[in-house]
Design a protein around this motif. Structure first.
Motif, PDB file in Angstrom:
ATOM      1  N   LEU A   1      -8.428  -6.406   2.618  1.00  0.00           N
ATOM      2  CA  LEU A   1      -7.728  -5.430   3.444  1.00  0.00           C
ATOM      3  C   LEU A   1      -8.604  -4.200   3.657  1.00  0.00           C
ATOM      4  O   LEU A   1      -9.130  -3.625   2.708  1.00  0.00           O
ATOM      5  CB  LEU A   1      -6.407  -5.026   2.771  1.00  0.00           C
ATOM      6  CG  LEU A   1      -5.576  -3.994   3.507  1.00  0.00           C
ATOM      7  CD1 LEU A   1      -5.119  -4.531   4.860  1.00  0.00           C
ATOM      8  CD2 LEU A   1      -4.380  -3.589   2.669  1.00  0.00           C
ATOM      9  N   ASP A   2      -8.769  -3.800   4.909  1.00  0.00           N
ATOM     10  CA  ASP A   2      -9.492  -2.585   5.265  1.00  0.00           C
ATOM     11  C   ASP A   2      -8.490  -1.437   5.202  1.00  0.00           C
ATOM     12  O   ASP A   2      -7.654  -1.276   6.101  1.00  0.00           O
ATOM     13  CB  ASP A   2     -10.088  -2.728   6.666  1.00  0.00           C
ATOM     14  CG  ASP A   2     -10.887  -1.517   7.119  1.00  0.00           C
ATOM     15  OD1 ASP A   2     -10.648  -0.400   6.604  1.00  0.00           O
ATOM     16  OD2 ASP A   2     -11.736  -1.689   8.003  1.00  0.00           O
ATOM     17  N   LEU A   3      -8.536  -0.670   4.138  1.00  0.00           N
ATOM     18  CA  LEU A   3      -7.546   0.388   3.918  1.00  0.00           C
ATOM     19  C   LEU A   3      -7.641   1.493   4.974  1.00  0.00           C
ATOM     20  O   LEU A   3      -6.621   2.073   5.354  1.00  0.00           O
ATOM     21  CB  LEU A   3      -7.668   0.952   2.514  1.00  0.00           C
ATOM     22  CG  LEU A   3      -7.238  -0.009   1.409  1.00  0.00           C
ATOM     23  CD1 LEU A   3      -7.649   0.501   0.037  1.00  0.00           C
ATOM     24  CD2 LEU A   3      -5.733  -0.245   1.457  1.00  0.00           C
TER      25      LEU A   3
ATOM     26  N   LEU B   1      -1.083   2.654  10.727  1.00  0.00           N
ATOM     27  CA  LEU B   1       0.207   3.201  10.300  1.00  0.00           C
ATOM     28  C   LEU B   1       0.316   4.701  10.569  1.00  0.00           C
ATOM     29  O   LEU B   1       1.266   5.349  10.136  1.00  0.00           O
ATOM     30  CB  LEU B   1       0.420   2.911   8.814  1.00  0.00           C
ATOM     31  CG  LEU B   1       0.557   1.423   8.479  1.00  0.00           C
ATOM     32  CD1 LEU B   1       0.445   1.198   6.988  1.00  0.00           C
ATOM     33  CD2 LEU B   1       1.871   0.893   9.015  1.00  0.00           C
TER      34      LEU B   1
ATOM     35  N   VAL C   1       0.840  -1.196   0.000  1.00  0.00           N
ATOM     36  CA  VAL C   1       0.000   0.000   0.000  1.00  0.00           C
ATOM     37  C   VAL C   1       0.874   1.245   0.000  1.00  0.00           C
ATOM     38  O   VAL C   1       2.002   1.228   0.493  1.00  0.00           O
ATOM     39  CB  VAL C   1      -0.951   0.035   1.227  1.00  0.00           C
ATOM     40  CG1 VAL C   1      -1.935  -1.117   1.185  1.00  0.00           C
ATOM     41  CG2 VAL C   1      -0.187   0.040   2.530  1.00  0.00           C
TER      42      VAL C   1
ATOM     43  N   ALA D   1      -4.523   5.310   3.093  1.00  0.00           N
ATOM     44  CA  ALA D   1      -3.774   4.183   2.523  1.00  0.00           C
ATOM     45  C   ALA D   1      -4.543   3.704   1.308  1.00  0.00           C
ATOM     46  O   ALA D   1      -5.765   3.651   1.315  1.00  0.00           O
ATOM     47  CB  ALA D   1      -3.623   3.055   3.533  1.00  0.00           C
TER      48      ALA D   1
ATOM     49  N   ALA E   1      -2.852 -10.102   4.989  1.00  0.00           N
ATOM     50  CA  ALA E   1      -4.258 -10.424   5.232  1.00  0.00           C
ATOM     51  C   ALA E   1      -4.544 -11.852   4.789  1.00  0.00           C
ATOM     52  O   ALA E   1      -3.881 -12.364   3.889  1.00  0.00           O
ATOM     53  CB  ALA E   1      -5.150  -9.448   4.467  1.00  0.00           C
TER      54      ALA E   1
ATOM     55  N   ALA F   1       1.072  -4.880   4.024  1.00  0.00           N
ATOM     56  CA  ALA F   1       0.002  -5.394   4.881  1.00  0.00           C
ATOM     57  C   ALA F   1      -0.153  -6.884   4.595  1.00  0.00           C
ATOM     58  O   ALA F   1       0.068  -7.334   3.477  1.00  0.00           O
ATOM     59  CB  ALA F   1      -1.299  -4.661   4.591  1.00  0.00           C
TER      60      ALA F   1
ATOM     61  N   CYS G   1      -5.937   0.137   7.964  1.00  0.00           N
ATOM     62  CA  CYS G   1      -4.510   0.079   7.664  1.00  0.00           C
ATOM     63  C   CYS G   1      -3.875   1.461   7.857  1.00  0.00           C
ATOM     64  O   CYS G   1      -2.832   1.589   8.496  1.00  0.00           O
ATOM     65  CB  CYS G   1      -4.319  -0.418   6.230  1.00  0.00           C
ATOM     66  SG  CYS G   1      -2.606  -0.628   5.731  1.00  0.00           S
TER      67      CYS G   1
END
Length: 95
Positions: free
Chosen positions: A70-72, A79, A50, A84, A64, A62, A75
């Motif tokens: 993936l839950d941006l 971070l 990402v 993201a 998963a 990331a 994420c």
């Protein structure tokens, strides 16, 4: 061997490599790996690259489950970034 496997071995971290025959026509590597190894999708993980805050030079990895997405937003929050998004395909090829 991948850079991750080499780094793991260099750090003397116990590791078991599960190999399978890759099909060049495959477009979903995680599902292919799970099927070839006889595993459930929840047991196989994918690594995703990402970019952060609209900067293609600020990258993060990331991990998963293959079965998940993936839950941006989560994420970015983890971070400490405002945003993201999936990195550009050209960048992912070199990661």
């Amino acid at each position: 061997m991948t850079p991750a496997v080499l780094a793991t071995k260099k750090a003397k971290i116990p590791l078991t490599v599960h190999e399978y025959e890759y099909k060049s026509s495959c477009t979903n590597f995680g599902e292919e790996a799970a099927e070839a190894l006889g595993l459930n999708l929840e047991q196989v993980f994918k690594t995703l690259l990402v970019s952060l805050n609209d900067d293609p030079r600020k990258l993060a990895v990331a991990i998963a489950p293959v079965a998940g997405k993936l839950d941006l937003k989560a994420c970015a929050k983890a971070l400490k970034a405002k945003k993201a998004e999936m990195a550009e395909q050209a960048l992912r090829a070199f990661a």
